[in-house]
Enzyme design. Structure first.
Site, mmCIF file in Angstrom:
data_model
loop_
_atom_site.group_PDB
_atom_site.id
_atom_site.type_symbol
_atom_site.label_atom_id
_atom_site.label_comp_id
_atom_site.label_asym_id
_atom_site.label_seq_id
_atom_site.Cartn_x
_atom_site.Cartn_y
_atom_site.Cartn_z
ATOM 1 C CG ASP A 2 -0.103 0.201 2.528
ATOM 2 O OD1 ASP A 2 0.023 1.350 2.996
ATOM 3 O OD2 ASP A 2 0.429 -0.801 3.049
ATOM 4 N N GLY B 150 4.789 -0.106 5.492
ATOM 5 C CA GLY B 150 3.833 -0.430 4.444
ATOM 6 C C GLY B 150 4.567 -0.750 3.154
ATOM 7 C CD GLU B 151 7.303 1.989 0.564
ATOM 8 O OE1 GLU B 151 8.226 1.240 0.127
ATOM 9 O OE2 GLU B 151 7.501 3.181 0.850
ATOM 10 N N GLY B 152 4.370 -3.094 1.290
ATOM 11 C CA GLY B 152 4.639 -4.513 1.091
ATOM 12 C C GLY B 152 5.979 -4.929 1.652
#
Length: 346
Positions: A172, A314-316
């Site tokens: 995300d 976040g971001e994975g």
């Protein structure tokens, strides 16, 4: 349409064969701990024992802005989202570096970034709108938009599986996105805002108070949605969260293993398991975020995180860091010698 096909469970016979094989490998039974569980899970997802090593893991970062950011719930301004999309595309973000280290590739999709035009046509192919509504005072989406967003996530999952991805990671990016994510978790787990609101990007005490108030107001508004997962996404979620939910649900429908990341992705997954009951069997929790709502969501999904490194980006990224552990679990189950092969009598 937001209905999903029934989710078939992972292959129980392959899982049983994996457990039997683990007991035949040159080690004391159970001595590899969680690695044995993860190896058996991969075997069950692939329907074969020993399992195959992953050849095309894929991270998809869902980007979207949120009107609630105007309430001062983040330490960063909303324009950072569009700037970070460009950074992902250029390969300069943390997820690019960590995914590369883990042998995965990264795709970024603009679902609801508040910019006049997407960075590129491929990145904006599934765009729903410019930013989601301020959930403290209005619905995040219209009926049409939430349906379109869930459908976008479903199509993105299909695109990745059809192009050969054998393990998926959802990531995300969006300033303010932990506020709707926390609201969704609070609504589904029936938890008070003060117990689940975290610091997000690193807000101070005043920011935490503003964020808690926004979650409280959004939670009050969400009562009319009841337990309807699509209605919750519409009222107090957002286009990016709805797309992530569709993505996680469809991955399970397509029998594709998926690693969840932190709070935002796991909040979407919590909804996805209601859109497609049983989807959680196809997921593992990559890590445990420092966000308190993430722990609540993991408990609700009955998922144990693979790593706990105090991450909250976040971001994975947390799932990407966990991927080598899953790879190690596959390698151990597939490549270790058995007692018979090694000529060892236990």
């Amino acid at each position: 349409m937001t209905g999903f096909d029934a989710v078939a469970p992972p292959d129980a016979e392959a899982a049983a064969a994996a457990r039997t094989r683990h007991d035949q490998l040159t080690k004391p039974p159970g001595s590899l701990g969680r690695l044995e569980d993860l190896g058996s899970w991969v075997a069950a997802c692939q329907g074969v024992c020993p399992p195959r090593q992953f050849e095309r893991p894929r991270v998809v970062v869902f980007a979207g802005d949120h009107g609630v950011a105007a309430a001062g719930v983040s330490a960063y301004p909303p324009q950072v989202t569009a700037q970070m999309v460009a950074n992902f595309d250029a390969g300069g973000a943390a997820i690019n570096v960590l995914a590369d280290a883990a042998g995965a590739t990264v795709r970024v999709v603009d679902i609801a970034v508040d910019c006049a035009a997407p960075l590129s046509e491929p990145i904006g192919a599934h765009k729903i709108r410019r930013g989601s509504g301020n959930i403290a005072v209005e619905d995040a989406l219209t009926d049409e938009e939430v349906t379109a967003a869930v459908g976008a996530g479903r199509r993105i999952a299909d695109e990745e599986v059809d192009s050969g991805a054998d393990l998926l990671i959802a990531g995300d990016m969006g300033i303010g996105n932990t506020t709707p994510a926390t609201t969704l978790v609070a609504a589904i787990t029936d938890t008070e805002p003060v117990a689940v609101v975290g610091r997000g990007t690193g807000i101070d005490d005043a920011g935490w108070i503003r964020k808690t108030a926004a979650v409280r107001d959004a939670l009050y508004r969400s009562r009319r949605a009841g337990t309807d997962p699509v209605a919750l996404l519409r009222v107090c979620g957002g286009a990016d969260l709805a797309a992530m939910a569709g993505f996680c649900a469809q991955a399970a429908v397509r029998r594709s293993p998926l690693l969840l990341d932190g709070l935002v992705v796991t909040a979407a997954a919590l909804v996805a398991d209601r859109l497609a009951p049983g989807a959680r069997q196809w997921w593992q929790a990559g890590h445990r975020s420092t966000e308190p709502a993430h722990a609540a969501a993991l408990r609700a999904l009955d998922l144990e995180p693979i790593v706990d490194l105090r991450m909250r980006l976040g971001e994975g990224t947390g799932a990407a860091v966990a991927l080598p552990v899953v790879r190690a679990a596959v390698a151990a189950l597939a490549s270790m010698a058995t007692f018979d092969e090694a000529g060892i009598t236990p």
